[in-house]
Design a protein around this motif. Structure first.
Motif, mmCIF file in Angstrom:
data_model
loop_
_atom_site.group_PDB
_atom_site.id
_atom_site.type_symbol
_atom_site.label_atom_id
_atom_site.label_comp_id
_atom_site.label_asym_id
_atom_site.label_seq_id
_atom_site.Cartn_x
_atom_site.Cartn_y
_atom_site.Cartn_z
ATOM 1 N N MET A 18 0.856 -1.077 0.136
ATOM 2 C CA MET A 18 0.042 -0.027 -0.062
ATOM 3 C C MET A 18 0.814 1.161 -0.156
ATOM 4 S SD MET A 18 -2.957 -0.848 2.340
ATOM 5 C CE MET A 18 -2.237 -1.969 3.474
ATOM 6 N N GLY A 19 1.986 1.110 -0.099
ATOM 7 C CA GLY A 19 2.993 2.338 -0.231
ATOM 8 C C GLY A 19 3.377 2.567 1.162
ATOM 9 N N MET A 66 8.175 11.523 4.729
ATOM 10 C CA MET A 66 7.988 10.403 3.845
ATOM 11 C C MET A 66 6.832 10.430 2.788
ATOM 12 S SD MET A 66 5.547 7.696 3.905
ATOM 13 C CE MET A 66 5.331 7.540 2.309
ATOM 14 N N VAL A 83 8.163 3.348 -3.025
ATOM 15 C CA VAL A 83 7.285 3.466 -2.178
ATOM 16 C C VAL A 83 6.115 4.022 -2.784
ATOM 17 C CG1 VAL A 83 6.399 4.745 -0.278
ATOM 18 C CG2 VAL A 83 8.410 3.643 0.182
ATOM 19 N N ARG A 111 4.502 1.422 -5.462
ATOM 20 C CA ARG A 111 3.593 0.287 -4.877
ATOM 21 C C ARG A 111 2.352 1.170 -4.308
ATOM 22 N NH1 ARG A 111 8.221 -2.376 -0.984
ATOM 23 N NH2 ARG A 111 9.158 -3.520 -2.637
ATOM 24 N N ARG A 112 2.461 2.384 -4.097
ATOM 25 C CA ARG A 112 1.269 3.292 -4.119
ATOM 26 C C ARG A 112 0.582 3.426 -5.145
ATOM 27 N NH1 ARG A 112 -1.845 5.974 -4.688
ATOM 28 N NH2 ARG A 112 -2.622 7.950 -4.199
ATOM 29 N N MET A 170 -1.464 -4.332 -4.592
ATOM 30 C CA MET A 170 -1.496 -5.795 -4.614
ATOM 31 C C MET A 170 -2.543 -6.518 -3.541
ATOM 32 S SD MET A 170 1.875 -8.186 -4.450
ATOM 33 C CE MET A 170 2.081 -9.266 -5.907
ATOM 34 N N TYR A 172 -5.545 2.050 7.011
ATOM 35 C CA TYR A 172 -4.055 2.223 7.251
ATOM 36 C C TYR A 172 -3.378 2.863 5.997
ATOM 37 C CZ TYR A 172 0.740 0.463 7.984
ATOM 38 O OH TYR A 172 1.942 0.466 7.842
ATOM 39 N N GLY A 173 -3.702 2.321 4.806
ATOM 40 C CA GLY A 173 -3.144 2.884 3.580
ATOM 41 C C GLY A 173 -3.300 4.428 3.636
ATOM 42 N N VAL A 230 -1.049 6.005 6.121
ATOM 43 C CA VAL A 230 0.170 6.102 5.731
ATOM 44 C C VAL A 230 0.591 7.100 4.485
ATOM 45 C CG1 VAL A 230 1.870 4.581 4.171
ATOM 46 C CG2 VAL A 230 0.978 3.719 6.369
ATOM 47 N N ASN A 231 -0.441 7.173 3.672
ATOM 48 C CA ASN A 231 -0.455 8.144 2.713
ATOM 49 C C ASN A 231 -0.807 9.547 2.969
ATOM 50 O OD1 ASN A 231 0.823 6.634 0.223
ATOM 51 N ND2 ASN A 231 -0.766 5.453 0.967
ATOM 52 N N ARG A 274 -8.843 -2.686 0.867
ATOM 53 C CA ARG A 274 -7.803 -2.120 1.463
ATOM 54 C C ARG A 274 -6.973 -1.560 0.405
ATOM 55 N NH1 ARG A 274 -4.504 -5.768 5.394
ATOM 56 N NH2 ARG A 274 -4.118 -6.548 3.399
ATOM 57 N N VAL A 313 -6.224 3.458 -1.529
ATOM 58 C CA VAL A 313 -5.300 4.172 -1.803
ATOM 59 C C VAL A 313 -5.423 4.508 -3.329
ATOM 60 C CG1 VAL A 313 -3.723 3.801 0.101
ATOM 61 C CG2 VAL A 313 -3.511 2.680 -2.147
#
Lengths: 327, 271
Positions: free
Chosen positions: A215-216, B1, B101, B104-105, B109, B127-128, B131-132, B180, B184
């Motif tokens: 998810m990064g 980040m 990073v 994958r964003r 997957m 969560y994702g 994180v973003n 999930r 993102v």
């Protein structure tokens, strides 16, 4: 076992001795019995231990009652025995040890399981596990000859001038102190925390890490927000294992803690722990009351351990339910 | 980040408009070899993944289809000594020079086994987003609902968002994992045998879901279930022993395969 019995034998109810022996030979019953005995023997030893501690401490229990736990004076000459300074010393030195050892140990475990190359991780872990096998008297000697002088000449004066306004860093500097005891304990329990936490962290399914990365999330976000919380219960277990060791540690602590039954807020002041006072005074205890007071201290240490382990259990249960069921 | 991610995203978008890159193409691999240490796992793979289509990768176990999938978002990097050689492009950019990073964003997957976090349903999806960089609760709640609706899970879980994700059934957990990944808003979604741990009914639900998600993102699905490939995919690639034997429209692969190996595999003569 070798000559496989037909299924008819299984169905027939075991009525005769011969049948029973035949079943025994299959191993199930034997294994059941042996493992049951092994488990039961542990319980029996524990019960006998408590029984002995209890029956052999009748005198002080009757004389002081509950105030034994709260008495601040330990004066064998006048026959006054209170356990509070020792309880204080045991709890504070162990707490101090955890305060130092948990961040250090968990940090090292995260590095070894998540970041270090596998070969370096394995070699380092082997060395760390060797540390757990070093006799505690060696740690005590290192404490006396290296840690205590360093504390007395360098660390303690520095703390006093910089953080001296806090009650923890006041008073005369002897070197031998609660601080020294806590630090030696920290060094002794850190290998347990590293070794068990590393195992637990490595057991976190790779799918969990990859789910976060996909998810990064960065490597660190995946480690700190996903892997460590997943392993939380196991890490706590390692901490409690270490705490149990710290509470009962005798030799190394008594060599550096100063062996003075007093209650002081300052970490520079000497202290005394339950295990240390039993070891030091048992052979010289004159009179039944003195001897039995020491035995009662043993009982107190046992109760303290049970209490702390019980609280630990509660913490695990509470936090597990709040987060989510472990999968 | 978060800043780095966004920066890499904005710089990443710029060359996508170069005329050399066709707009209906999402990803392209050319001459791609892959090694696990000294062992070669993929041989000169060339493959195009079209925007808004579902591409299926089929083949017997160990043929390299999952390895290929895990190159597309550089997930192979979690395996030590794994090394690709060759080129993979995402919207005209070399994925190996992108920030991993950020990549994958953009390329999400979904895994073989449902792998929700041991958190609540809400937190799993949030969560994702967190994180973003999304942390306002109202926006989070909206995004969580949107993702759950897209994954056709909202109606089943809307009253229990704060329950553990482990309380869900296997099929629901897998749809949660899809939600999930969608949260993102990735451009492409990689699915690694997403139904292999599920029963037929849960599988049918996921397949329907994938079909409905086609407008939203490009998908690549690895499956060892040939009927599944035939049902959901627009394009199918057949892998055998590290080589891409045949790649074409799904109908062509299943009705008139050009290669003998493909025909043998889909008619069940081996594998």
């Amino acid at each position: 076992m070798a000559s496989a019995p037909t299924t008819v034998d299984h169905v027939r109810p075991p009525g005769r001795t011969w049948e029973f022996i035949k079943r025994l030979r299959r191993g199930d019953e034997v294994a059941h019995l042996i493992t049951l005995l092994a488990a039961a023997s542990i319980i029996v030893v524990t019960v006998m231990l408590v029984y002995q501690l209890y029956t052999n401490s009748t005198l002080p229990r009757h004389k002081f009652g509950f105030s034994f736990f709260l008495g601040k004076t330990w004066d064998p000459v006048s026959g006054e025995f209170g356990a509070l300074p020792f309880i204080f010393g045991t709890v504070v030195s162990s707490a101090l040890a955890l305060l130092v050892a948990v961040p250090l140990g968990v940090g090292a475990a995260i590095f070894l399981s998540e970041l270090a190359p596998p070969r370096i991780s394995n070699v380092t872990t082997f060395v760390i596990e060797l540390l757990a096998a070093v006799p505690s008297v060696i740690y005590g000697l290192l404490g006396i000859f290296i840690l205590v002088p360093v504390l007395r000449k360098g660390v303690m004066p520095f703390l006093k001038t910089t953080l001296g306004f806090l009650p923890f860093f006041q008073g005369p500097i002897y070197g031998v102190s609660m601080l020294a005891g806590g630090l030696v304990l920290a060094v002794m329990i850190v290998p347990f925390i590293i070794s068990v936490s590393r195992e637990v962290l490595m057991a976190v399914p790779v799918e969990q890490r990859e789910a976060a990365l996909a998810m990064g999330a960065t490597k660190w976000e995946s480690t700190w927000q996903v892997v460590v919380p997943f392993a939380r219960v196991g890490i706590m277990a390692s901490v409690f294992l270490a705490l149990a060791r710290a509470l009962g540690e005798t030799m190394a602590v008594t060599m550096v803690i100063g062996n003075d039954p007093r209650i002081s807020a300052s970490l520079f002041a000497p202290g005394y722990t339950i295990a240390a006072v039993i070891a030091n005074e048992f052979t010289e205890a004159t009179g039944d009351l003195y001897l039995e007071a020491l035995i009662e201290l043993g009982l107190v240490l046992f109760l303290l351990t049970i209490l702390i382990n019980g609280l630990a259990r509660l913490v695990i249960i509470a936090t597990t339910q709040k987060g989510a069921a472990q999968g | 980040m978060v800043k780095t991610t966004e920066e890499s995203r904005s710089t990443a978008r710029a060359p996508a408009t170069t005329p050399a890159w066709p707009s209906d193409l999402k990803m392209r691999a050319t001459g791609l070899d892959f090694y696990y240490g000294g062992r070669q796992a993929l041989y000169s793979i060339g493959l195009q993944i079209l925007t808004g289509r579902i591409t299926a990768l089929i083949g017997p176990s160990g043929c390299g289809k999952t390895t290929f999938l895990r190159i597309l978002n550089r997930m192979y990097e979690t395996v030590p000594h794994a090394r690709p050689e060759g080129e993979v492009f995402l919207d005209g950019e070399d994925i190996f020079s992108l920030d991993v990073v950020g990549l994958r964003r953009r390329v999400g997957m979904v895994f073989q086994k449902p792998n929700p976090f041991p958190k609540s349903i809400f937190d799993n999806i949030a969560y994702g987003l967190r994180v973003n960089g999304m942390d306002r609760h109202s926006t989070l709640a909206e995004a969580v609902e949107r993702s759950l609706r897209r994954a056709a899970l909202w109606e089943e879980v809307k009253d229990q968002l704060h329950k553990s994700a482990y309380a869900l059934s296997g099929g629901q957990q897998q749809r949660l994992c899809i939600a999930r990944a969608l949260a993102v808003e990735p451009e492409a979604l990689l699915l690694d045998e997403p139904c292999s741990a599920l029963d037929p009914i849960a599988t049918a639900k996921i397949e329907e879901l994938l079909f409905n998600l086609k407008d939203l993102c490009t998908m690549v699905i690895v499956t060892h279930n040939m009927q599944q490939a035939a049902r959901v995919a627009d394009y199918t690639g057949f892998f055998l022993m590290g080589r891409l034997i045949e790649f074409n429209k799904t109908a062509v692969i299943f009705k008139t395969p050009a290669r003998k190996e493909t025909e043998d595999y889909i008619t069940g003569r081996f594998g």
